[in-house]
Write a protein that holds these residues in place. Structure first.
Motif, PDB file in Angstrom:
ATOM      1  N   MET A   5       0.850  -1.182   0.000  1.00  0.00           N
ATOM      2  CA  MET A   5       0.000   0.000   0.000  1.00  0.00           C
ATOM      3  C   MET A   5       0.885   1.231   0.000  1.00  0.00           C
ATOM      4  SD  MET A   5      -3.133   0.843   2.518  1.00  0.00           S
ATOM      5  CE  MET A   5      -2.301   0.150   3.915  1.00  0.00           C
ATOM      6  N   LYS A   6       0.496   2.189  -0.829  1.00  0.00           N
ATOM      7  CA  LYS A   6       1.332   3.369  -0.990  1.00  0.00           C
ATOM      8  C   LYS A   6       0.727   4.568  -0.280  1.00  0.00           C
ATOM      9  CE  LYS A   6       4.681   5.823  -2.903  1.00  0.00           C
ATOM     10  NZ  LYS A   6       6.073   5.677  -2.506  1.00  0.00           N
ATOM     11  N   ASN A   7       1.627   5.313   0.384  1.00  0.00           N
ATOM     12  CA  ASN A   7       1.300   6.627   0.924  1.00  0.00           C
ATOM     13  C   ASN A   7       0.314   6.584   2.076  1.00  0.00           C
ATOM     14  OD1 ASN A   7       2.981   7.908  -0.905  1.00  0.00           O
ATOM     15  ND2 ASN A   7       1.379   8.031  -2.442  1.00  0.00           N
ATOM     16  N   GLN A   8       0.742   5.950   3.140  1.00  0.00           N
ATOM     17  CA  GLN A   8       0.002   6.015   4.389  1.00  0.00           C
ATOM     18  C   GLN A   8       0.397   7.293   5.108  1.00  0.00           C
ATOM     19  OE1 GLN A   8      -2.277   4.232   5.679  1.00  0.00           O
ATOM     20  NE2 GLN A   8      -2.092   2.111   5.190  1.00  0.00           N
ATOM     21  N   THR A   9      -0.544   7.930   5.753  1.00  0.00           N
ATOM     22  CA  THR A   9      -0.238   9.070   6.602  1.00  0.00           C
ATOM     23  C   THR A   9      -1.021   8.908   7.885  1.00  0.00           C
ATOM     24  OG1 THR A   9      -0.084  10.416   4.612  1.00  0.00           O
ATOM     25  CG2 THR A   9      -0.107  11.569   6.712  1.00  0.00           C
ATOM     26  N   LYS A  10      -0.347   9.021   9.000  1.00  0.00           N
ATOM     27  CA  LYS A  10      -0.979   8.724  10.274  1.00  0.00           C
ATOM     28  C   LYS A  10      -1.163   9.973  11.108  1.00  0.00           C
ATOM     29  CE  LYS A  10      -2.085   5.559  11.617  1.00  0.00           C
ATOM     30  NZ  LYS A  10      -3.482   5.124  11.438  1.00  0.00           N
ATOM     31  N   VAL A  11      -2.181   9.931  11.959  1.00  0.00           N
ATOM     32  CA  VAL A  11      -2.365  10.952  12.979  1.00  0.00           C
ATOM     33  C   VAL A  11      -2.375  10.243  14.320  1.00  0.00           C
ATOM     34  CG1 VAL A  11      -4.878  10.822  12.794  1.00  0.00           C
ATOM     35  CG2 VAL A  11      -3.834  12.822  13.823  1.00  0.00           C
ATOM     36  N   LYS A  12      -1.695  10.808  15.285  1.00  0.00           N
ATOM     37  CA  LYS A  12      -1.589  10.167  16.591  1.00  0.00           C
ATOM     38  C   LYS A  12      -2.843  10.463  17.402  1.00  0.00           C
ATOM     39  CE  LYS A  12       1.559   9.594  20.459  1.00  0.00           C
ATOM     40  NZ  LYS A  12       1.653   8.172  20.268  1.00  0.00           N
ATOM     41  N   GLU A  49       6.795  -2.900   3.400  1.00  0.00           N
ATOM     42  CA  GLU A  49       6.842  -1.572   2.786  1.00  0.00           C
ATOM     43  C   GLU A  49       8.244  -1.019   2.571  1.00  0.00           C
ATOM     44  OE1 GLU A  49       4.486  -0.347   1.317  1.00  0.00           O
ATOM     45  OE2 GLU A  49       2.730  -1.349   2.153  1.00  0.00           O
ATOM     46  N   GLY A  50       9.173  -1.287   3.476  1.00  0.00           N
ATOM     47  CA  GLY A  50      10.534  -0.801   3.268  1.00  0.00           C
ATOM     48  C   GLY A  50      11.152  -1.398   2.015  1.00  0.00           C
ATOM     49  N   PHE A  51      10.982  -2.710   1.841  1.00  0.00           N
ATOM     50  CA  PHE A  51      11.483  -3.372   0.641  1.00  0.00           C
ATOM     51  C   PHE A  51      10.812  -2.804  -0.609  1.00  0.00           C
ATOM     52  CE2 PHE A  51      13.302  -6.274   3.571  1.00  0.00           C
ATOM     53  CZ  PHE A  51      14.249  -7.035   2.895  1.00  0.00           C
ATOM     54  N   THR A  52       9.506  -2.525  -0.495  1.00  0.00           N
ATOM     55  CA  THR A  52       8.766  -2.072  -1.670  1.00  0.00           C
ATOM     56  C   THR A  52       9.169  -0.664  -2.089  1.00  0.00           C
ATOM     57  OG1 THR A  52       6.911  -3.505  -1.089  1.00  0.00           O
ATOM     58  CG2 THR A  52       6.455  -1.695  -2.594  1.00  0.00           C
ATOM     59  N   VAL A  53       9.376   0.234  -1.124  1.00  0.00           N
ATOM     60  CA  VAL A  53       9.824   1.586  -1.476  1.00  0.00           C
ATOM     61  C   VAL A  53      11.195   1.533  -2.144  1.00  0.00           C
ATOM     62  CG1 VAL A  53      10.522   3.828  -0.545  1.00  0.00           C
ATOM     63  CG2 VAL A  53       8.435   2.737   0.282  1.00  0.00           C
ATOM     64  N   TYR A  54      12.081   0.694  -1.606  1.00  0.00           N
ATOM     65  CA  TYR A  54      13.401   0.530  -2.229  1.00  0.00           C
ATOM     66  C   TYR A  54      13.261   0.002  -3.658  1.00  0.00           C
ATOM     67  CZ  TYR A  54      17.982  -1.406  -3.317  1.00  0.00           C
ATOM     68  OH  TYR A  54      19.171  -1.714  -3.951  1.00  0.00           O
ATOM     69  N   PHE A  55      12.456  -1.032  -3.831  1.00  0.00           N
ATOM     70  CA  PHE A  55      12.253  -1.675  -5.130  1.00  0.00           C
ATOM     71  C   PHE A  55      11.605  -0.686  -6.107  1.00  0.00           C
ATOM     72  CE2 PHE A  55      10.658  -6.049  -6.929  1.00  0.00           C
ATOM     73  CZ  PHE A  55      11.208  -5.744  -8.161  1.00  0.00           C
ATOM     74  N   GLU A  56      10.593   0.027  -5.640  1.00  0.00           N
ATOM     75  CA  GLU A  56       9.934   1.057  -6.461  1.00  0.00           C
ATOM     76  C   GLU A  56      10.953   2.053  -7.000  1.00  0.00           C
ATOM     77  OE1 GLU A  56       7.844   5.253  -5.257  1.00  0.00           O
ATOM     78  OE2 GLU A  56       7.539   3.530  -3.941  1.00  0.00           O
ATOM     79  N   ASN A  57      11.855   2.500  -6.125  1.00  0.00           N
ATOM     80  CA  ASN A  57      12.842   3.496  -6.532  1.00  0.00           C
ATOM     81  C   ASN A  57      13.803   2.942  -7.574  1.00  0.00           C
ATOM     82  OD1 ASN A  57      15.566   5.306  -5.617  1.00  0.00           O
ATOM     83  ND2 ASN A  57      13.605   6.380  -5.719  1.00  0.00           N
ATOM     84  N   ALA A  92       8.109   2.699   8.551  1.00  0.00           N
ATOM     85  CA  ALA A  92       8.113   1.400   7.875  1.00  0.00           C
ATOM     86  C   ALA A  92       8.490   1.548   6.408  1.00  0.00           C
ATOM     87  CB  ALA A  92       6.739   0.745   8.001  1.00  0.00           C
ATOM     88  N   TYR A  93       7.964   2.579   5.768  1.00  0.00           N
ATOM     89  CA  TYR A  93       8.178   2.766   4.335  1.00  0.00           C
ATOM     90  C   TYR A  93       9.591   3.274   4.031  1.00  0.00           C
ATOM     91  CZ  TYR A  93       3.095   2.403   3.469  1.00  0.00           C
ATOM     92  OH  TYR A  93       1.802   1.970   3.360  1.00  0.00           O
TER      93      TYR A  93
END
Length: 661
Positions: A1-8, A367-375, A429-430
């Motif tokens: 999943m791309k582009n999560q944004t969280k609020v605490k 997600e960390g692997f995926t962002v790296y792979f995407e790049n 994570a991303y």
């Protein structure tokens, strides 16, 4: 999943029930059987009421699932689904084929919303009703559905219907679609929402195959994360097969007035007819992306890769449902400037779908692997300069978010017990995960690291993995084969970013940031440069001289508050206020809100009335809420358009604005 944004937000806690409690279930089934016997005499198959319910056992390996997959697990799920748009209800039968691992008389499933009508054992047509108990509701994870089985049980059939509490489902009225004539339905299962519309064993550690027979109105097309039709069935009946084992959060359904166009031999795009040509043009490079990904890390193992562009209410940029990526229409920017999200979801076909985090504490493995792979895909297709700019944008977002998080939440390995797993879906994570891999690539060399990753995907194909298992594999197959020292534990288990973090730079960003500083200091950057003798006249500054990522860097380099008249000049010259690129528009709207540039409010309202993507809604509503001069207007706008959003986005905005409908 791309582009999560969280609020605490502050959340209630739930109580973990000891594992020994599970042993008491067999004694309670005799009581349940008596109650069910009496109720069956009255032609009523309702489960035990709240006072008679019991607490289930949260699975020891996964704090977000009650399921006893260490004793008995689903290996195949066959669904029979009837989609009723008038009642906004799915009537379903979930037929679970089980694999017994230990001796047990109970199979435990996760539910969080479905109304269970009855449960049977045995193959279809040879079924016999059995007892079941629904346990106490616990926040986030729902309820345990405990089913009495015998020593020969192989098939468990759960008859149910969805309710208004199905947080995965977005039932859309025709006016919220592009065509304005037909209703629309789609699901969002990650992290633990599949249990809100299907009774499942909800841990990502358990991978299953599935099939489905789905009935929908004849004017609509049904699609799933499985083998898909490309044309409508005149009877509204569709059959689906997912033959590769997947975690249940990847089971997905979409139903709407949809059209398909091929982009290559094994890829294409679905969307409403009104958007199909734009989508085809925007995603034209998809076949090249697939080839680039395969050249990097091995064959694509899901046969077909299609994209469905959903309505604007979809809360994320994309969702990596296998064989059918769900995409937000904000990706159709008109200039192919947002296609990195498609590269991201494609990369999930290896990292996340092929090799999956065993629990949500290990989410960075997805997600960390995926962002790296995407790049790496973006670098292969569009060059290192573009890839570096994309990385810098994300790294800036990581730094901003980490400053707002608790220290423990900046670890890669998380501790999410008694918390919503969505709390772990941050840029840590991303992006921190991706920069761990970038740092490994730098220290061990790209050639060696690529060989390691290719073997990693091959060795763990269709498996789940914990952070600890990854660490062991990394040390054995990469680190210990050299004399290079690497601080793995610091990256995985310590807060913040280690000092050896890979540093990315971009001369193009430095140039545009300097331009922003000049503008902030009062310079007329839009004035046509003076013509130099013997040189060609340079044009005045225009938007097309820079790519959207550079304009994002430009906006971020401006002061957090500016004179509204200066911002109006930018809109007059560059038209940020109505650009098709939602990333740039969001950055601009936030700056405008902070600066009390109220002339732009009609553009902001138009944007948030249509776009339901949480990444964009959250910073805009946050800025509105934090500014006393815009807070009331922001709340009124939210109340006006709240029902246009998916339940995932609604929950986040309700918490942010402290809104209780």
């Amino acid at each position: 999943m791309k582009n999560q944004t969280k609020v605490k937000v502050q959340r209630k806690k739930y109580i973990r029930v000891p594992q020994t409690e599970k042993m008491k279930l067999k004694y309670l089934f005799s009581i349940a059987a008596l109650i069910l016997f009496i109720s069956s005499c009255e032609n009523d198959t309702k489960p035990l009421n709240k006072d008679q319910s019991i607490n289930g056992v949260v699975a020891g390996h996964d704090a977000h699932s009650y399921s006893n997959t260490d004793e008995i697990r689903t290996k195949h799920l066959d669904l029979e689904l009837d989609v009723d748009f008038e009642k906004k209800t799915i009537y379903g039968i979930a037929r679970h084929q089980m694999e017994r691992l230990k001796d047990t008389d109970t199979a435990i499933f996760d539910i969080n919303g479905p109304e269970i009508q009855k449960v049977t054992l045995g193959k279809k047509g040879q079924e016999k009703e059995t007892d079941f108990i629904i346990g106490t509701m616990q926040e986030f994870i729902g309820q345990p559905l405990s089913i009495k089985i015998d020593k020969n049980t192989e098939y468990i059939n759960i008859y149910y219907k969805t309710t208004e509490n199905a947080g995965a489902l977005d039932w859309m009225e025709p006016e919220l679609t592009e065509g304005k004539k037909h209703p629309y339905l789609y699901t969002q299962g990650q992290a633990i929402l599949t249990r809100t519309w299907i009774p499942v064993q909800g841990t990502p550690a358990n991978r299953i195959t599935y099939s489905a027979d789905v009935t929908v109105p004849v004017e609509l097309l049904a699609l799933m994360s499985a083998s898909n039709p490309q044309v409508k069935n005149p009877e509204g009946k569709y059959h689906f097969e997912m033959k590769q084992p997947i975690p249940v959060y990847l089971i997905a359904l979409a139903v709407g007035n949809l059209e398909y166009k091929s982009l290559g031999k094994n890829c294409g795009v679905y969307t409403e007819p009104e958007m199909i040509d734009k989508a085809v043009w925007e995603f034209e490079d998809l076949p090249k992306m697939i080839r680039a990904a395969e050249n990097l890390y091995g064959p694509y193992q899901w046969e077909q890769y299609d994209v469905i562009v959903l309505p604007y209410s979809f809360p994320f940029g994309g969702m990596e449902n296998p064989r059918l990526t769900f995409a937000n229409p904000t990706l159709i920017a008109g200039d192919r400037s947002a296609v990195s999200v498609i590269a991201h979801e494609l990369a999930h076909s290896w990292s996340g779908n092929l090799v999956t985090n065993a629990s949500w504490n290990d989410f960075w493995l997805n997600e960390g692997f995926t962002v790296y792979f995407e790049n790496r895909i973006m670098e292969e297709l569009y060059g290192k300069e573009v890839a570096d700019m994309l990385s810098l944008i994300e790294f800036q977002e990581l730094q901003t978010e980490m400053a707002q998080l608790d220290q423990e939440d900046t670890h890669l390995k998380l501790k999410l017990s008694k918390r919503n797993p969505d709390d772990g879906m941050t840029s840590v994570a991303y992006v921190k995960g991706a920069f761990l891999l970038k740092t490994l690539e730098r220290d061990f060399g790209r050639q060696r690291f690529d060989a390691f990753l290719k073997r990693y995907f091959k060795d763990h194909a269709f498996q789940t993995l914990t952070t600890e298992q990854f660490k062991t594999y990394l040390e054995k197959n990469l680190i210990n084969k050299t004399d290079i020292k690497f601080n793995v534990d610091e990256w995985l288990y310590k807060p913040g970013l280690p000092k050896n973090c890979y540093a990315v730079s971009s001369p193009r960003f430095e140039k545009i940031q300097a331009l922003a500083r000049e503008f902030a200091n009062g310079k007329d950057i839009f004035k046509k440069p003076a013509k130099k003798k013997g040189k060609k006249q340079l044009p005045a500054l225009s938007r097309d001289q820079y790519v959207p990522q550079e304009w994002q860097a430009f906006i971020r380099a401006l002061p957090k508050k500016m004179d509204p008249e200066r911002l109006a000049i930018v809109d007059e010259k560059l038209h940020f206020n109505n650009w098709g690129n939602a990333e740039v528009a969001t950055e601009w709207y936030v700056l405008a809100i902070n600066s009390n540039y109220t002339e732009i409010r009609p553009d902001i309202e138009k944007f948030i009335s249509k776009v339901g993507r949480r990444k964009f809604l959250l910073p805009i509503y946050t800025a509105l809420n934090d500014n006393p001069q815009s807070k009331q207007w922001g709340l009124e706008i939210y109340k006006k358009y709240r029902n246009n959003y998916h339940p995932v986005s609604i929950a986040t905005m309700d918490d942010l604005l402290d809104y209780k409908p």
